[in-house]
Design a protein around this motif. Structure first.
Motif: not given
Length: 337
Positions: A284-305
């Motif tokens: 809590k209070g830290q920045n997420p890693s770049v890999a975490s952001i990419y994983r979240a974007l991939a899961e969002h794209a899967k849900r949308e598709a």
């Protein structure tokens, strides 16, 4: 003139009785708790007329005896304290206890078990403890405790070496495993002792007590299965209510919306990452890693598709049903290879 033999006082015990009593009183009585050097006592404190069976069976040559009487000089039936019987100093009479304590997870504490074992008279250097699940078949400290008990028994065969635990489930919760342990203790002349649980007290894995131990071992296994089933039912009920266990997500929906908006504006993930703050959890209070952001974007794209893919599949199936597909005549179908 008739010869007469030596007159024997009927109150004086015979040498064989005296020897039996001395051998029996080298051990403490598991039933009445009398310490070495004294005869057995009844509940009222009077000296019993015969030693308790669980006590005289500790002497190998008396193991099959039906009754070992208490000599008259111990004053059977009297509540007074009799003089202690002579004990051979070459044979140690004190019990030697090896303690073992265990808990399943690192979050649990061993202090209560260690304190109980220490109050029972076991020195700390003779207590082995570890934090490990019973599902793990190889437990290093448990194996070390058994090895120490075997070595002590080999060096002091006349002593009772007692393997002491706080309760049965510290040893294991599988009936087959506990029964195998009982066989191991029997083979090496060791005695099991439990301070609490369904079968407290000293347990000698020989004789009818073995059946009772196997019964409680099966009960312990049944209890573990019931706990497991209750846990799975609780998790299933929570999942139906939308509550899922585990760590909270690093990238929440509130964080994902600005990421999608800024990505649509042409910004890269590396440019967006320093502006995001994790709201909950250990980071809590830290920045997420770049890999975490990419994983979240991939899961969002899967849900949308997924909804689009389902809708397209339904449309294709409807077109196929409405299409004018020529049907084969029965004779043509029969001639088809």
């Amino acid at each position: 003139m008739r010869k007469s033999g030596p007159v024997t006082d009927p109150q004086t015990p015979s040498p064989s009785e005296q020897s039996d009593a001395d051998d029996v009183e080298r051990h403490a009585c598991p039933k009445c708790g009398t310490q070495p050097g004294s005869p057995c006592r009844s509940r009222s404190g009077a000296v019993t007329s015969a030693y308790h069976t669980r006590r005289f069976t500790l002497v190998p040559r008396l193991k099959k005896a039906l009754r070992v009487p208490t000599p008259a000089d111990r004053r059977p039936g009297q509540p007074g304290t009799p003089p202690p019987a002579p004990i051979d100093s070459d044979l140690p009479s004190a019990d030697i206890r090896i303690g073992y304590a265990r808990c399943s997870t690192l979050g649990q504490e061993l202090d209560s078990q260690l304190d109980a074992l220490s109050k029972h008279g076991i020195p700390r250097d003779k207590i082995f403890s570890e934090k490990i699940s019973t599902r793990v078949r190889v437990r290093p400290k448990f194996e070390e405790a058994l090895r120490t008990a075997r070595e002590v028994k080999a060096h002091a065969p006349h002593c009772r070496v007692i393997f002491t635990v706080y309760e049965m489930k510290r040893l294991g919760r599988d009936a087959a495993e506990l029964t195998a342990l009982a066989d191991h203790l029997t083979a090496h002349g060791l005695i099991l002792e439990m301070l609490a649980g369904p079968l407290p007290g000293i347990y000698d894995p020989t004789g009818p007590g073995k059946l009772l131990f196997a019964f409680f071992a099966a009960m312990a296994e049944t209890e573990r299965e019931n706990i497991r089933e209750s846990t799975l039912e609780g998790l299933d009920t929570a999942a139906r209510k939308g509550k899922h266990g585990g760590r909270p997500p690093v990238i929440t929906d509130d964080m994902l919306h600005p990421v999608l908006r800024r990505r649509a504006g042409g910004e890269s993930v590396e440019q967006i990452q320093p502006d995001l703050i994790i709201p909950t959890g250990k980071r809590k209070g830290q920045n997420p890693s770049v890999a975490s952001i990419y994983r979240a974007l991939a899961e969002h794209a899967k849900r949308e598709a997924y909804p689009e893919a389902v809708e397209q599949a339904h449309a294709d199936f409807a077109d196929l049903r409405n299409a004018d597909v020529p049907r084969l005549r029965p004779d043509a179908a029969a001639l088809r290879p």
